[in-house]
Design an enzyme around this catalytic site. Structure first.
Site, short mmCIF file in Angstrom:
data_model
loop_
_atom_site.label_atom_id
_atom_site.label_comp_id
_atom_site.label_asym_id
_atom_site.label_seq_id
_atom_site.Cartn_x
_atom_site.Cartn_y
_atom_site.Cartn_z
N GLU A 76 -34.49 14.78 -2.80
CA GLU A 76 -34.17 14.62 -4.12
C GLU A 76 -33.31 13.33 -4.22
O GLU A 76 -32.83 12.94 -3.18
CB GLU A 76 -33.32 15.73 -4.54
N LYS B 89 -30.39 11.18 -4.85
CA LYS B 89 -28.84 11.37 -4.85
C LYS B 89 -28.02 10.50 -5.91
O LYS B 89 -28.20 9.26 -5.73
CB LYS B 89 -28.09 11.20 -3.71
N ARG C 72 -20.52 15.91 -10.49
CA ARG C 72 -21.06 17.44 -10.09
C ARG C 72 -20.77 17.89 -11.39
O ARG C 72 -19.50 17.97 -11.65
CB ARG C 72 -20.77 17.83 -8.81
N ARG D 72 -16.28 19.47 -10.06
CA ARG D 72 -16.51 20.11 -8.56
C ARG D 72 -15.04 20.92 -8.36
O ARG D 72 -15.03 21.44 -7.44
CB ARG D 72 -16.46 18.62 -7.86
N GLU E 133 -25.83 16.34 -11.91
CA GLU E 133 -24.91 15.39 -11.77
C GLU E 133 -24.84 14.55 -13.05
O GLU E 133 -25.95 14.21 -13.65
CB GLU E 133 -25.31 14.56 -10.63
N PHE F 204 -30.30 19.96 -10.96
CA PHE F 204 -31.17 20.00 -9.71
C PHE F 204 -30.85 21.50 -8.98
O PHE F 204 -31.44 21.76 -8.22
CB PHE F 204 -30.42 19.15 -8.59
N ARG G 94 -20.78 23.81 3.44
CA ARG G 94 -21.48 22.62 3.69
C ARG G 94 -22.42 23.02 4.79
O ARG G 94 -22.09 22.94 6.06
CB ARG G 94 -20.51 21.70 4.30
N LYS H 162 -27.28 14.94 3.43
CA LYS H 162 -27.21 13.74 2.63
C LYS H 162 -27.73 12.41 3.28
O LYS H 162 -27.34 12.35 4.64
CB LYS H 162 -26.23 13.46 1.91
P1 ATP Z 1 -20.38 12.09 -1.63
O1 ATP Z 1 -18.86 11.59 -1.60
O2 ATP Z 1 -21.32 11.52 -0.68
O3 ATP Z 1 -20.66 11.96 -3.04
P2 ATP Z 1 -19.40 14.62 -1.58
O4 ATP Z 1 -18.61 15.08 -0.60
O5 ATP Z 1 -18.86 14.67 -2.86
O6 ATP Z 1 -20.18 13.45 -1.17
P3 ATP Z 1 -21.53 16.15 -0.86
O7 ATP Z 1 -21.66 17.59 -0.65
O8 ATP Z 1 -21.30 15.23 0.42
O9 ATP Z 1 -20.56 15.69 -1.64
O10 ATP Z 1 -22.89 15.48 -1.51
C1 ATP Z 1 -23.53 16.26 -2.36
C2 ATP Z 1 -23.05 15.56 -3.85
O11 ATP Z 1 -23.85 14.72 -4.22
C3 ATP Z 1 -22.87 16.71 -4.78
O12 ATP Z 1 -21.68 17.29 -4.76
C4 ATP Z 1 -23.18 16.15 -6.13
O13 ATP Z 1 -22.31 15.74 -6.67
C5 ATP Z 1 -23.91 14.79 -5.62
N1 ATP Z 1 -25.49 14.93 -5.76
C6 ATP Z 1 -26.10 13.86 -6.44
N2 ATP Z 1 -27.36 14.05 -6.56
C7 ATP Z 1 -27.52 15.46 -6.14
C8 ATP Z 1 -28.94 16.29 -6.00
N3 ATP Z 1 -29.95 15.79 -6.30
N4 ATP Z 1 -28.61 17.34 -5.39
C9 ATP Z 1 -27.41 17.79 -5.06
N5 ATP Z 1 -26.08 17.17 -5.08
C10 ATP Z 1 -26.33 15.85 -5.74
#
Ligand code: ATP
Length: 572
Positions: free
Chosen positions: A246, A248, A253, A268, A298, A337, A414, A420
């Site tokens: 998918e 990103k 979020r 979040r 997102e 998503f 997690r 990712k």
């Molecule tokens: P980062 O700082 O890399 O954005 P993070 O620590 O905020 O990461 P992670 O769990 O590492 O959060 O990465 C998932 C985040 O990516 C989700 O919290 C969401 O906000 C974002 N995101 C973007 N696109 C998607 C998707 N298709 N599916 C899930 N999460 C997504």
């Protein structure tokens, strides 16, 4: 039996003195033991310095000037006298303690709680004045120590160092006698992040009641998170079957709760952000075909043609006023998503493909509400191709999601069901970390009068404590540097917070309650005797050459990078 507020105050006084997280848990646990069921949730909120769960968006709406007025009225002093004292002490609790308290208090916890909520409910014209009267009435019945805590809770400045996890640990000790049961409580908390509800449930129905806690529409669920990897091939090892790739999106979020005509958005941090996105709410009403669901996506900024814009643009939408005007100035859209709840049924235990299918069925796509772009792959070549296309579209990378039968929605976890893969990783640059600011060192020379460096920590989610990883001194703009002391002032505490673990030779000039999260880029992870991250035999992990990337106001301290993640990375 009525629980007296003075009993709670006694415990808070004790908690303020302790310097270890364990002691804190023991004190809280023994207090919970004797708490009447009726008041246990209220005590749990108070110990966090709150009057309700964060997501409920219930605030007293009082600024310190109003509290000063209430103290003046209750103590029959002039406002000037109170203001002068407050200016000198810099602490509202101490000010209230000094002027209030000629009575022998008979206040119950419930009475204090009810008065707080009466104050919170008042809004509109003339409400400020009424709030001051209600607080003044309450203060008239307080002892001086009680007044200290009442005013701190009213302003949201109580800093006992207790976190949600500290309360959960204490409840596990009190009501089950076993530490192992903490995991069950944590699992329930991920589905119901409300310590008040958890406290009441365990006190009344025990661990069985906790196990039956389920999703409730309108109450946010802790969001599922993704693992990071250092090599794209690892995706195939971790997800042996079909992989859903998918896009990103780099935005914010959002968890959307739709119940009849009511639509609520949670961030979040599980804070209610509905008021920030009226355009999204309007569009969801037109595009979501059900009136009973929880979906996630997102929110991203877009240009008039619908192309993705950088994350920073979205910051302009973080405002209290002129929200409508900015819906036009900074257009956004949401890429959906996931679906967690539909037609009164939890979808958490359904696998990814079932959830995606259900989501696709209820969304009628438009320019503003879209489905996350996705493809199902059998091999890494397909994933890599999708990744390259995603970068071309302006995404920051992809999420590889498992489609296996056990690819359930892991609330608050997690896990390896989501991985990712970002542009930075593919260029072999080290990824960023989200760290909690726990202390600061005064600057010298060009930086005198400002902070020279911040002491930053990771979160150890097994021990519920913050462990230091680095001293952060670069990456700040001059403006950021100048503003730092003011920004951090509200979090300054007089000694090391109990849940912060630091080497005895690590002596910052100021300690902070762990509240502020910063995103930090580093060059290398090494071992150092100065830091305590995942410490073993006197040496913890340390991040070399850290640089500030940005503040992460969207993250709670407990959502920072964990000690375990650092440990795993350094082994990988
Ligand atoms: P980062 O700082 O890399 O954005 P993070 O620590 O905020 O990461 P992670 O769990 O590492 O959060 O990465 C998932 C985040 O990516 C989700 O919290 C969401 O906000 C974002 N995101 C973007 N696109 C998607 C998707 N298709 N599916 C899930 N999460 C997504």
């Amino acid at each position: 039996m009525m629980l007296q507020f003075s009993e709670v105050v006694k415990v808070f006084e004790e908690l303020e003195k302790v310097s270890s997280g364990n002691k804190m848990r023991v004190i809280l646990a023994s207090f919970f033991k004797n708490c009447p069921l009726k008041s246990i949730d209220k005590v749990a909120y108070f110990s966090l310095g709150q009057i309700a769960s964060k997501y409920e968006d219930i605030n007293t709406g009082m600024a310190d000037k109003m509290v000063v007025k209430a103290i003046a009225s209750a103590s029959k002093n002039s406002e000037e006298v109170i203001t002068n004292y407050y200016k000198k002490s810099g602490d509202i609790g101490e000010t209230a303690e000094h002027f209030i308290g000629n009575v022998k208090s008979k206040l119950s916890v419930d009475a204090v709680f009810d008065q707080f909520h009466k104050i919170a409910k008042l809004s509109g014209a003339g409400s400020q004045y009424k709030k001051i009267i209600l607080l003044s009435d309450l203060l008239k019945n307080c002892s001086s120590k009680e007044a200290k805590y009442v005013t701190k809770i009213i302003l949201g400045t109580l800093r006992l160092g207790v976190g949600d996890m500290t309360v959960l640990d204490s409840l596990a000790i009190t009501f089950t006698g076993k530490k192992e049961n903490k995991k069950i409580l944590e699992h329930a908390y991920n589905i119901c992040p409300d310590v008040g509800v958890i406290a009441k449930t365990i006190a009344s129905k025990g661990i069985k009641g906790i196990k039956s806690i389920d999703v409730v529409l309108g109450r946010p669920i802790q969001m599922m998170l993704a693992q990071r990897i250092s090599n794209i091939q690892i995706i195939k090892e971790k997800i042996p079957g079909k992989i859903a790739a998918e896009e990103k999106y780099d935005g914010e979020r959002v968890q959307i709760h739709i119940s009849g005509k009511k639509i609520v958005l949670f961030s979040r941090r599980l804070e209610n952000t509905t008021h920030q996105f009226p355009d999204i709410v309007r569009e969801l009403k037109k595009t979501i075909k059900t009136k009973n669901c929880i979906i996630e996506g997102e929110i991203v900024p877009i240009d008039p043609k619908g192309n993705l814009l950088p994350f920073q643009t979205l910051m302009q939408r973080k405002r209290k006023y002129e929200v409508e005007k900015y819906t036009k100035k900074v257009p956004i859209c949401v890429y959906l998503f996931d679906i967690l709840f539909l037609n009164n049924k939890s979808f958490l235990r359904r696998n990814y493909l079932e959830r995606r299918e259900a989501l696709e069925k209820i969304v009628k796509e438009s320019k503003i509400v879209q489905l996350a772009k996705q493809t199902i792959c059998n091999d890494i070549e397909c994933v890599e191709e999708f990744f390259n296309k995603s970068l071309e579209r302006g995404c920051e990378g992809i999420l590889a999601k498992s489609c296996a039968t056990d690819s359930v929605y892991q609330a608050g976890t997690r896990g390896w069901n989501w991985i990712k893969w970002k542009r930075e990783y593919s260029k072999e640059l080290i990824d960023t970390f989200d760290l909690v600011v726990v202390g600061a060192f005064h600057g010298r020379g060009r930086r005198s009068g400002k902070y020279g460096a911040l002491l930053c920590a990771v979160y150890n989610d097994e021990q519920d404590q913050f462990e230091t990883l680095c001293k952060l001194g670069s990456g700040f703009t001059d403006v950021q540097l100048a503003e730092l002391p003011k920004k951090m002032k509200q979090y300054v505490v007089s000694k090391k917070p109990a849940r912060v673990i630091a080497n005895k030779d690590m002596n910052p000039d100021v300690w902070f309650e762990p509240k502020v999260v910063v995103e930090v880029l580093g060059a290398e992870i090494t071992r150092s005797p100065m830091h305590t991250c995942a410490e073993k035999e006197g040496r913890g992990f340390a991040l070399r050459f850290p640089r500030l990337v940005r503040y992460r106001p969207d993250k709670k301290p407990e959502q920072a990078t964990t000690a375990r993640e650092i440990k795993n990375l350094s082994i990988a």
